[in-house]
Design an enzyme around this catalytic site. Structure first.
Site, short mmCIF file in Angstrom:
data_model
loop_
_atom_site.label_atom_id
_atom_site.label_comp_id
_atom_site.label_asym_id
_atom_site.label_seq_id
_atom_site.Cartn_x
_atom_site.Cartn_y
_atom_site.Cartn_z
N HIS A 1 0.84 -1.20 0.00
CA HIS A 1 0.00 0.00 0.00
C HIS A 1 0.87 1.25 0.00
CE1 HIS A 1 0.74 0.66 4.24
NE2 HIS A 1 0.14 -0.45 4.61
N LYS B 1 -7.02 -1.72 6.94
CA LYS B 1 -7.88 -2.63 6.21
C LYS B 1 -9.33 -2.45 6.64
CE LYS B 1 -5.54 -6.82 4.93
NZ LYS B 1 -5.26 -8.15 5.43
N CYS C 1 1.13 -7.74 15.21
CA CYS C 1 2.45 -7.08 15.33
C CYS C 1 3.57 -8.10 15.29
CB CYS C 1 2.64 -6.37 16.66
SG CYS C 1 1.38 -5.30 17.25
N CYS D 1 -4.52 -5.71 21.86
CA CYS D 1 -3.31 -5.02 21.40
C CYS D 1 -3.65 -3.55 21.13
CB CYS D 1 -2.83 -5.69 20.11
SG CYS D 1 -1.72 -4.65 19.16
N LYS E 1 -5.84 6.90 9.38
CA LYS E 1 -4.79 5.91 9.32
C LYS E 1 -5.13 4.91 8.21
CE LYS E 1 -2.17 3.09 12.36
NZ LYS E 1 -2.02 2.23 13.46
N HIS F 1 -3.48 -3.04 17.12
CA HIS F 1 -4.41 -3.76 16.25
C HIS F 1 -5.82 -3.86 16.80
CE1 HIS F 1 -0.59 -4.93 14.44
NE2 HIS F 1 -1.29 -5.05 13.35
N HIS G 1 3.93 1.48 2.40
CA HIS G 1 5.12 0.73 1.98
C HIS G 1 5.82 1.47 0.84
CE1 HIS G 1 2.26 -2.75 3.06
NE2 HIS G 1 3.02 -2.52 4.12
N CYS H 1 0.80 -10.60 20.16
CA CYS H 1 -0.14 -10.13 19.13
C CYS H 1 0.38 -10.59 17.78
CB CYS H 1 -0.28 -8.61 19.14
SG CYS H 1 -1.15 -8.01 17.67
N1 MSP Z 1 8.15 -6.92 8.39
C1 MSP Z 1 8.31 -5.84 9.29
C2 MSP Z 1 9.63 -5.14 9.07
C3 MSP Z 1 10.85 -5.99 9.21
S1 MSP Z 1 12.30 -5.13 8.85
C4 MSP Z 1 13.51 -6.11 9.37
C5 MSP Z 1 7.17 -4.83 9.08
N2 MSP Z 1 6.56 -4.89 7.90
S2 MSP Z 1 5.32 -3.95 7.47
O1 MSP Z 1 5.02 -4.35 6.13
O2 MSP Z 1 4.28 -4.03 8.42
O3 MSP Z 1 5.81 -2.48 7.52
C6 MSP Z 1 7.04 -2.11 7.07
C7 MSP Z 1 7.17 -0.64 6.91
O4 MSP Z 1 6.21 -0.11 5.99
C8 MSP Z 1 7.01 0.26 8.12
O5 MSP Z 1 8.05 0.30 9.00
C9 MSP Z 1 6.96 1.58 7.41
O6 MSP Z 1 8.25 1.92 6.98
C10 MSP Z 1 6.10 1.25 6.20
N3 MSP Z 1 4.71 1.61 6.46
C11 MSP Z 1 3.65 0.79 6.65
N4 MSP Z 1 2.54 1.57 6.81
C12 MSP Z 1 2.88 2.87 6.71
C13 MSP Z 1 2.20 4.08 6.67
N5 MSP Z 1 0.90 4.17 6.78
N6 MSP Z 1 2.93 5.20 6.47
C14 MSP Z 1 4.28 5.19 6.27
N7 MSP Z 1 4.95 4.07 6.29
C15 MSP Z 1 4.30 2.92 6.61
O7 MSP Z 1 6.91 -4.06 9.97
#
Ligand code: MSP
Length: 507
Positions: free
Chosen positions: A18, A297, A129, A143, A294, A146, A21, A126
């Site tokens: 999304h 989902k 997380c 949590c 935020k 979540h 990411h 959780c």
């Molecule tokens: N898998 C773990 C990370 C392991 S690193 C050794 C994880 N994954 S995640 O997919 O949930 O999220 C990864 C990253 O995506 C977050 O740390 C952040 O950098 C980015 N983001 C996820 N949602 C976000 C927003 N809404 N806004 C900005 N960045 C966000 O955590």
């Protein structure tokens, strides 16, 4: 060439990519590209975090085998990289043998250092997380992130002696002010460490989808312990020659603010225990919201970045997010603001400067420049823009770097209004003034293209090619401090004047 190793978090594959990411990945890409233009030998790593119960459950829900599910979702993360013009040098998946080898090797090192012991874990977990929560932090047993009930666990686990590293971590942060940026994140981490660190469970007896624990194959490595190690397995660890020797320690881990504790406490403690040098900087950026909410989902507002980039171009999305969401605070994606920024900054300012300049060179001079110099009005603006751009990127303030490029764009557009080339063209006595004006506009465009290449690589390339600049923009280098780019060629016919950013009339 100085090596520069930059990473993104590896993304969970329980859900599709999304906007959040995409944001982290774009930040890392802009920095990686700017380092290449500085002449560094960049290694840029991203990938997917594929183990753990969260992924296993998502696969069950989708009714497919976990491995098949993982292949599918990992492919969609790769696709995002391609479509958003991300220049990652490698893409690591935690299910790959090279990673599994790295995890087991580091685990063994930590165990050999005496920092792993067996004990009973009793507490809450959780799955959302993939972390353990102290009971006092739960809200009505749920949590806090979540809002789902935490699961009660009572297992024989292997523990990591995190508590042993509180003092060395504090010392490291004190001695290396650049270790955690921005300061707000550093302060949070220092507070957590001062509150005391407890040992953590680093294996799971009941999670089958994971890496078997060396010496106790009935257990799997805790998914965070596994995931963090991607930063070294991605450069070849446990082989410490070759790529690892060249690039480790990482120069920059770009992450979101949600996962700073893992990266600024657990990860450096693991490395300290194993005797591996620590990464230089961890950058914890803020959150991207969608229309004030935020991304979630349950709110149904998960925006697929590719829907935006397919319609309006990857560069427009990169520009919007990198300009509107500075690294040190949260930012918002709204359609209104996206369209407004697109039309005013991209179509009107930069796009218009490009089309009007190139079309005037064609109309008045058969497509060829006679002079290619910045000129008195623009030379100081360009010099200053480069200085503030570098200062901004050094502080990871990409939005301020973009703003520096805009000082040139705005000044150049004003120069067109003030110089009124349409009048100069009618007056043969002022032919040289017109040549000079066109030359300085082209130099302005050349500089903006290079300044903006890390943020908008495909449009910057288009501008670069239309101005017939060489070498190609991805081979180009930033000018040395206080220096200038070599002037664009004169006497060659410029490319066509196509609209860079066709205006958006409606969503
Ligand atoms: N898998 C773990 C990370 C392991 S690193 C050794 C994880 N994954 S995640 O997919 O949930 O999220 C990864 C990253 O995506 C977050 O740390 C952040 O950098 C980015 N983001 C996820 N949602 C976000 C927003 N809404 N806004 C900005 N960045 C966000 O955590």
């Amino acid at each position: 060439m100085t090596p520069f190793f930059i990473t993104t978090p590896i993304y969970y594959i329980n859900a599709r990519p999304h906007l959040g990411h995409a944001y982290t990945t774009m930040v890392a890409d802009a920095i990686a590209r700017s380092r290449r233009l500085l002449g560094d030998d960049v290694f840029f790593l991203t990938g997917t975090d594929e183990h753990g119960q969260k992924v296993e459950r998502a696969a069950q829900k989708a009714g497919v085998k976990t491995a098949v599910f993982a292949d599918e979702v990992a492919a969609s993360f790769r696709q995002v990289c391609q479509d958003l013009h991300i220049t990652n040098d490698d893409f690591i998946r935690t299910t790959e043998p090279r990673h599994i080898r790295g995890v087991q090797a580091l685990f063994e090192k930590i165990a050999a250092a005496g920092d792993i012991y067996k004990g009973k874990y009793e507490g809450f977990y959780c799955v959302g997380c993939e972390r353990f929560w102290p009971e006092k932090d739960l809200i009505d047993g749920k949590c806090p992130d979540h809002k789902t009930p935490a699961q009660w666990l009572s297992e024989e686990n292997h523990f990591f002696r995190l508590s042993r590293f509180a003092a060395p971590l504090r010392e490291h942060i004190r001695k290396h002010p650049e270790f955690i940026v921005p300061d707000i994140r550093k302060n949070e981490i220092v507070n957590v460490i001062e509150g005391g660190l407890e040992d953590i469970s680093v294996s799971r007896a009941s999670a089958a989808w994971g890496i078997p624990l060396p010496g106790d194959p009935g257990q799997t490595v805790y998914v965070w312990f596994d995931a963090l190690i991607n930063y070294i397995s991605g450069v070849g660890y446990p082989d410490t020659n070759g790529t690892f020797a060249r690039y480790w320690p990482a120069d920059l881990h770009v992450i979101g603010k949600d996962i700073t504790r893992f990266h600024c406490i657990i990860w450096p403690a693991m490395l300290m225990s194993a005797g591996v040098p620590l990464p230089r900087t961890v950058l914890g950026h803020g959150w991207v919201h969608f229309q004030g909410e935020k991304l979630s989902k349950s709110l149904g507002n998960i925006v697929n970045p590719l829907d935006i980039s397919e319609r309006w171009g990857a560069d427009a999305l990169r520009y919007y997010l990198l300009r509107e969401v500075p690294l040190w605070r949260d930012g918002d994606f709204t359609w209104d603001l996206f369209i407004q920024r697109y039309n005013s900054d991209l179509a009107n300012d930069w796009g218009n400067l490009f089309t009007r300049t190139v079309s005037m060179v064609h109309r008045y001079r058969g497509g060829k420049l006679a002079v290619a110099e910045a000129g008195e009005a623009l030379a100081p603006v360009i010099q200053e823009a480069w200085a503030s751009y570098h200062a901004a990127f050094d502080r990871f303030e990409i939005e301020a770097g973009i703003e520096a490029a805009w000082t040139i764009i705005r000044r150049a557009n004003r120069l067109v209004e003030e110089g009124a080339p349409w009048n100069l063209a009618k007056d043969p006595a002022r032919a040289q003034d017109l040549d000079r004006l066109l030359g300085s506009l082209v130099v302005a465009l050349q500089n903006t293209a290079l300044l903006l290449f890390p943020v908008m690589p495909s449009k910057a390339s288009l501008v670069w090619e239309a101005l017939r600049l060489e070498p190609s923009i991805d081979q180009a280098r930033f000018p040395a401090p206080g220096g200038a780019l070599s002037p664009p060629p004169t006497g060659v016919v410029l490319g066509e004047s196509k609209p860079l950013f066709p205006r958006i009339e409606s969503k």
